[in-house]
Design a protein around this motif. Structure first.
Motif, mmCIF file in Angstrom:
data_model
loop_
_atom_site.group_PDB
_atom_site.id
_atom_site.type_symbol
_atom_site.label_atom_id
_atom_site.label_comp_id
_atom_site.label_asym_id
_atom_site.label_seq_id
_atom_site.Cartn_x
_atom_site.Cartn_y
_atom_site.Cartn_z
ATOM 1 N N ARG A 71 0.831 -1.206 0.000
ATOM 2 C CA ARG A 71 0.000 0.000 0.000
ATOM 3 C C ARG A 71 0.867 1.259 0.000
ATOM 4 N NH1 ARG A 71 -4.365 -1.972 4.348
ATOM 5 N NH2 ARG A 71 -5.639 -3.199 2.928
ATOM 6 N N THR A 72 1.870 1.266 0.847
ATOM 7 C CA THR A 72 2.766 2.425 0.933
ATOM 8 C C THR A 72 3.531 2.616 -0.370
ATOM 9 O OG1 THR A 72 2.997 2.107 3.319
ATOM 10 C CG2 THR A 72 4.684 3.433 2.222
ATOM 11 N N ALA A 73 4.099 1.536 -0.892
ATOM 12 C CA ALA A 73 4.914 1.620 -2.110
ATOM 13 C C ALA A 73 4.079 2.063 -3.309
ATOM 14 C CB ALA A 73 5.574 0.274 -2.389
ATOM 15 N N LEU A 74 2.940 1.428 -3.514
ATOM 16 C CA LEU A 74 2.119 1.777 -4.672
ATOM 17 C C LEU A 74 1.563 3.195 -4.561
ATOM 18 C CD1 LEU A 74 0.235 -1.584 -5.243
ATOM 19 C CD2 LEU A 74 2.157 -0.667 -6.545
ATOM 20 N N GLY A 75 1.365 3.668 -3.344
ATOM 21 C CA GLY A 75 0.871 5.025 -3.143
ATOM 22 C C GLY A 75 1.934 6.102 -3.261
ATOM 23 N N SER A 76 3.204 5.704 -3.232
ATOM 24 C CA SER A 76 4.265 6.710 -3.237
ATOM 25 C C SER A 76 5.067 6.775 -4.539
ATOM 26 C CB SER A 76 5.222 6.469 -2.065
ATOM 27 O OG SER A 76 5.902 5.243 -2.234
ATOM 28 N N LEU A 77 4.855 5.839 -5.430
ATOM 29 C CA LEU A 77 5.607 5.824 -6.677
ATOM 30 C C LEU A 77 4.747 6.357 -7.833
ATOM 31 C CD1 LEU A 77 7.300 2.318 -6.343
ATOM 32 C CD2 LEU A 77 8.451 4.541 -6.288
ATOM 33 N N PRO A 78 5.118 7.510 -8.392
ATOM 34 C CA PRO A 78 4.349 8.060 -9.510
ATOM 35 C C PRO A 78 4.275 7.101 -10.705
ATOM 36 C CG PRO A 78 5.997 9.637 -8.758
ATOM 37 C CD PRO A 78 6.233 8.366 -8.011
ATOM 38 N N GLU A 79 5.312 6.285 -10.876
ATOM 39 C CA GLU A 79 5.346 5.341 -11.994
ATOM 40 C C GLU A 79 4.260 4.262 -11.878
ATOM 41 O OE1 GLU A 79 9.626 6.577 -11.075
ATOM 42 O OE2 GLU A 79 7.837 6.022 -9.943
ATOM 43 N N LEU A 80 3.750 4.061 -10.656
ATOM 44 C CA LEU A 80 2.749 3.020 -10.418
ATOM 45 C C LEU A 80 1.383 3.607 -10.058
ATOM 46 C CD1 LEU A 80 4.977 0.458 -8.493
ATOM 47 C CD2 LEU A 80 4.395 0.505 -10.915
ATOM 48 N N LEU A 81 1.155 4.832 -10.460
ATOM 49 C CA LEU A 81 -0.099 5.515 -10.187
ATOM 50 C C LEU A 81 -1.274 4.685 -10.712
ATOM 51 C CD1 LEU A 81 -1.429 8.126 -9.120
ATOM 52 C CD2 LEU A 81 -1.332 8.983 -11.465
ATOM 53 N N GLY A 82 -2.227 4.418 -9.845
ATOM 54 C CA GLY A 82 -3.416 3.669 -10.227
ATOM 55 C C GLY A 82 -3.333 2.175 -9.973
ATOM 56 N N TRP A 83 -2.136 1.627 -9.870
ATOM 57 C CA TRP A 83 -1.990 0.209 -9.559
ATOM 58 C C TRP A 83 -2.381 -0.001 -8.101
ATOM 59 C CZ3 TRP A 83 -0.396 -3.818 -12.771
ATOM 60 C CH2 TRP A 83 -0.011 -3.438 -14.056
ATOM 61 N N ARG A 84 -2.939 -1.187 -7.786
ATOM 62 C CA ARG A 84 -3.295 -1.464 -6.393
ATOM 63 C C ARG A 84 -2.969 -2.905 -6.027
ATOM 64 N NH1 ARG A 84 -8.241 -4.024 -6.003
ATOM 65 N NH2 ARG A 84 -9.407 -4.071 -7.947
ATOM 66 N N ALA A 85 -2.714 -3.092 -4.751
ATOM 67 C CA ALA A 85 -2.413 -4.425 -4.230
ATOM 68 C C ALA A 85 -3.716 -5.140 -3.907
ATOM 69 C CB ALA A 85 -1.550 -4.311 -2.980
ATOM 70 N N ASP A 86 -3.771 -6.415 -4.256
ATOM 71 C CA ASP A 86 -4.964 -7.207 -4.008
ATOM 72 C C ASP A 86 -4.540 -8.631 -3.664
ATOM 73 O OD1 ASP A 86 -7.678 -7.782 -3.867
ATOM 74 O OD2 ASP A 86 -7.861 -8.190 -6.005
ATOM 75 N N ARG A 87 -5.350 -9.325 -2.924
ATOM 76 C CA ARG A 87 -5.098 -10.718 -2.547
ATOM 77 C C ARG A 87 -3.682 -10.935 -2.020
ATOM 78 N NH1 ARG A 87 -6.634 -14.840 -6.849
ATOM 79 N NH2 ARG A 87 -5.284 -13.529 -8.063
ATOM 80 N N VAL A 88 -3.370 -10.319 -0.930
ATOM 81 C CA VAL A 88 -2.068 -10.482 -0.286
ATOM 82 C C VAL A 88 -2.156 -11.731 0.593
ATOM 83 C CG1 VAL A 88 -0.381 -9.427 1.251
ATOM 84 C CG2 VAL A 88 -1.729 -7.992 -0.296
ATOM 85 N N ALA A 89 -1.419 -12.778 0.217
ATOM 86 C CA ALA A 89 -1.513 -14.033 0.957
ATOM 87 C C ALA A 89 -0.339 -14.947 0.637
ATOM 88 C CB ALA A 89 -2.820 -14.752 0.613
#
Length: 125
Positions: A71-89
């Protein structure tokens, strides 16, 4: 050590991860994240998968730390804008153990016949 997989959901169907995504994410790892290594499966279907190897005391802690990192990484990298983490297991390894049990010749539900987890027939090697 736990391996935790995170599905990376695309912001739109044609979105592609930048070529240096693994390096971008690796640069954000802090000692308190307890992440020893990460691997990116860019060609996983239907979405890419990020594998995180974490040194934690429990499975729950590993999944929690992986969720927070993503969540932190995807929210802080402009290159990954819009990508989201799902099904963490933690990935299931049931088919591997079913194959071992079936190969042992034990006459139980893991003997010859379909694998309960996949429904596919067992073919000894």
């Amino acid at each position: 050590m736990y391996l935790v997989h995170t599905v990376l959901r695309r912001p739109e169907p044609e979105a592609v991860l930048p070529p240096d995504t693994r390096e971008l994410l690796s640069a954000l790892v802090r000692p308190e994240d307890r992440i020893e290594h990460l691997v990116l499966h860019r060609d996983a279907v239907p979405d890419p998968v990020l594998g995180l190897f974490l040194l934690t005391d429990s499975l729950a802690e590993a999944e929690s730390r992986a969720t927070e990192f993503c969540r932190t990484a995807l929210g802080s990298l402009p290159e990954l804008l819009g990508w989201r983490a799902d099904r963490v297991a933690v990935p299931l390894v049931t088919p591997f153990y079913e194959r071992l049990l079936a190969a042992s010749g034990t006459p139980d539900r893991n003997g010859p016949g379909p694998f309960p987890s996949t429904g596919r027939a067992f073919h000894p090697r």
